[in-house]
Scaffold this active site. Structure first.
Site, PDB file in Angstrom:
ATOM      1  N   ASN A  10      26.988 -11.854  62.756  1.00 49.68           N
ATOM      2  CA  ASN A  10      26.697 -13.069  61.983  1.00 49.68           C
ATOM      3  C   ASN A  10      27.912 -13.378  61.116  1.00 49.68           C
ATOM      4  OD1 ASN A  10      24.739 -15.149  61.272  1.00 49.68           O
ATOM      5  ND2 ASN A  10      24.632 -14.188  59.265  1.00 49.68           N
TER       6      ASN A  10
ATOM      7  N   GLN B  78      29.569 -22.673  53.777  1.00 48.11           N
ATOM      8  CA  GLN B  78      28.380 -23.207  54.454  1.00 48.11           C
ATOM      9  C   GLN B  78      27.116 -23.068  53.613  1.00 48.11           C
ATOM     10  OE1 GLN B  78      30.650 -21.088  55.866  1.00 48.11           O
ATOM     11  NE2 GLN B  78      30.693 -21.289  58.092  1.00 48.11           N
TER      12      GLN B  78
ATOM     13  N   ASP C 251      24.558 -14.883  65.317  1.00 43.19           N
ATOM     14  CA  ASP C 251      25.296 -15.552  66.386  1.00 43.19           C
ATOM     15  C   ASP C 251      25.239 -14.771  67.690  1.00 43.19           C
ATOM     16  OD1 ASP C 251      27.123 -17.988  65.296  1.00 43.19           O
ATOM     17  OD2 ASP C 251      26.697 -16.536  63.722  1.00 43.19           O
TER      18      ASP C 251
END
Length: 346
Positions: A247, A196, A237
Site C-alpha cells: 500500500n 492524498q 494496491d
C-alpha cells in the site's frame, strides 16, 4: 461523492476528475487516446488500484476505437497497446487483472471483427465498473461489523471513491457506517509527498458529511500513545498469497506503530487486489516516482541541489501486523495463506 470516472462510448472519450487540483479546483482531464490515459495514470490525474482497473477497461475501448480495421496488422498492434497499458503502473495489480480480462474476452473469438470487439469491450467495461462499486459496498458492510460507535479510525492515503470506481474500500466502511446511523471519526494522515490524505480523503468525507481530521504523518505514534486512535483502516494496491500487503508508502510504519500500541490494524481490499501469482510481498515490484515530488512543494525547491531523494510510492506490510483483511467475501483472518486460498481463490 460525484462520479469521477466518466466514459462516453459514442464519442469514445474518458473524462477524469483531475485529482492533482483537489480540493481547491475541480477540473476534468479528457482522454481520447491510449497515450492520454497512460499520462493520466502516471501523472496522478487518477490513482488507486481499483480506479486504475476501471480506467484501464475503458482505455482498452479507446485503443480499439483508434485502430484501423483495414490494417492487416491491427491485432498485433492492439496487443502491443494492451501491453503498454498493463505496464504503465507496475505495482497496482488491478490494472494487470483488468487488461488480462479484456484480452481474454477478445481472444475467446479469434475471428471477431474490430468494430464488434469494440462494442463487446464497451459492455464488459461498464460491467466491470458497476461490479467495482457493488464490491466496495459489500466491503463496507463487512467493515462496519469491526467498528464500534464513536470510534476514531486512522486511515492513510486515499482508499475512497476517488481511488475506486466510485464508493471506496477503506472509506466505504465510513460511508456504510453513516448509512447505518453509526458515528465514526476519521483521522486522515496527510500522506506525503502527494498529500492524498489531506487533499483527497478529507475532501471526500467532508462532501459526505463524515467527521474527519487531518494529521501530520509524523503525529501518528503520538496520537496512538494518547489513546486518540481506536483502529487503523487502510486500502491496498496488491496483496500476496500469504497476506503481505502493498500500500502507499508509510503504511508499514503505521502498522508497526499500531502493533506496538495494541491497536487493531485492518486492510480493506477487493478480491481483484489479491495476486495469485506472488507468494510474499518481497516479490512485488515497488514503483519509484520522480524526485521532484519530494524535492519541491509546487514550484518551490525545498531540497538543496545535488541531494539524493528516496521516493518509493509503496511499501510492504508483513501479514503478522495485520489484524484482518476486509473483502467483499468477508473478513479474512490469520493464517492468511489458508484463508486467502479458501475464500478468495476457492
Amino acid at each position: 461523492m460525484k462520479r469521477h470516472i466518466r466514459f462516453f462510448p459514442e464519442e469514445q472519450v474518458i473524462t477524469l476528475l483531475d485529482q492533482r487540483y483537489l480540493p481547491e479546483q475541480e477540473k476534468w482531464f479528457v482522454c481520447r487516446r491510449l497515450r492520454d490515459v497512460i499520462e493520466a495514470m502516471q501523472n496522478m490525474v487518477v490513482r488507486g488500484a481499483p480506479a486504475l482497473g476501471v480506467v484501464a477497461a475503458y482505455a482498452c475501448c479507446l485503443s480499439a476505437a483508434t485502430m484501423d480495421s483495414g490494417n492487416p496488422e491491427w491485432q498485433k498492434e492492439l496487443d502491443q497497446k494492451l501491453d503498454r497499458l498493463a505496464n504503465s503502473r507496475p505495482t497496482a495489480v488491478n490494472l494487470v487483472h483488468v487488461v488480462s480480462k479484456m484480452r481474454e474476452v477478445w481472444k475467446s473469438d479469434a475471428d471477431i471483427k474490430l468494430q464488434d470487439l469494440l462494442w463487446l469491450w464497451v459492455r464488459v467495461a461498464k460491467e466491470l465498473h458497476a461490479e467495482d462499486v457493488s464490491t466496495n459496498k459489500a466491503i463496507g458492510a463487512y467493515g462496519v461489523e469491526l467498528m464500534e460507535e464513536g470510534d476514531s479510525v486512522m486511515t492513510h492515503c486515499n482508499a475512497g471513491a476517488l481511488a475506486t470506481g466510485g464508493y471506496g474500500t477503506a472509506l466505504g466502511v465510513f460511508r456504510a457506517a453513516k448509512s447505518e446511523g453509526m458515528e465514526l471519526h476519521a483521522i486522515a494522515n496527510e500522506t506525503r509527498p502527494f498529500l492524498q490524505g489531506a487533499r483527497l480523503t478529507a475532501y471526500e468525507l467532508v462532501q459526505d458529511g463524515i467527521s474527519v481530521s487531518v494529521a501530520c504523518d509524523n503525529a501518528a505514534g503520538y496520537l496512538m500513545s494518547k489513546g486518540s486512535v481506536d483502529k487503523v483502516l487502510v486500502g491496498a494496491d496488491r496483496i500476496t498469497l500469504n497476506g503481505d500487503t502493498v500500500n502507499k508508502i508509510g503504511t508499514y510504519s503505521l502498522a508497526l506503530l499500531a502493533y506496538y500500541h495494541q491497536i487493531p490494524f485492518y486492510v480493506a481490499a477487493p478480491s481483484s487486489t489479491f495476486d495469485r501469482h506472488l507468494v510474499q510481498g518481497e516479490e512485488v515490484p515497488i514503483e519509484e516516482r520522480p524526485h521532484k515530488e519530494v524535492s519541491r512543494i509546487g514550484e518551490h525547491k525545498i531540497v538543496p541541489p545535488g541531494v539524493g531523494v528516496f521516493n518509493y510510492a509503496f511499501d510492504i506490510t508483513p501479514n503478522n501486523l495485520i489484524s484482518g483483511i476486509v473483502t467483499e467475501k468477508g473478513v479474512l483472518r490469520t493464517p492468511y495463506t489458508a484463508s486467502i486460498k479458501d475464500t478468495i481463490f476457492s
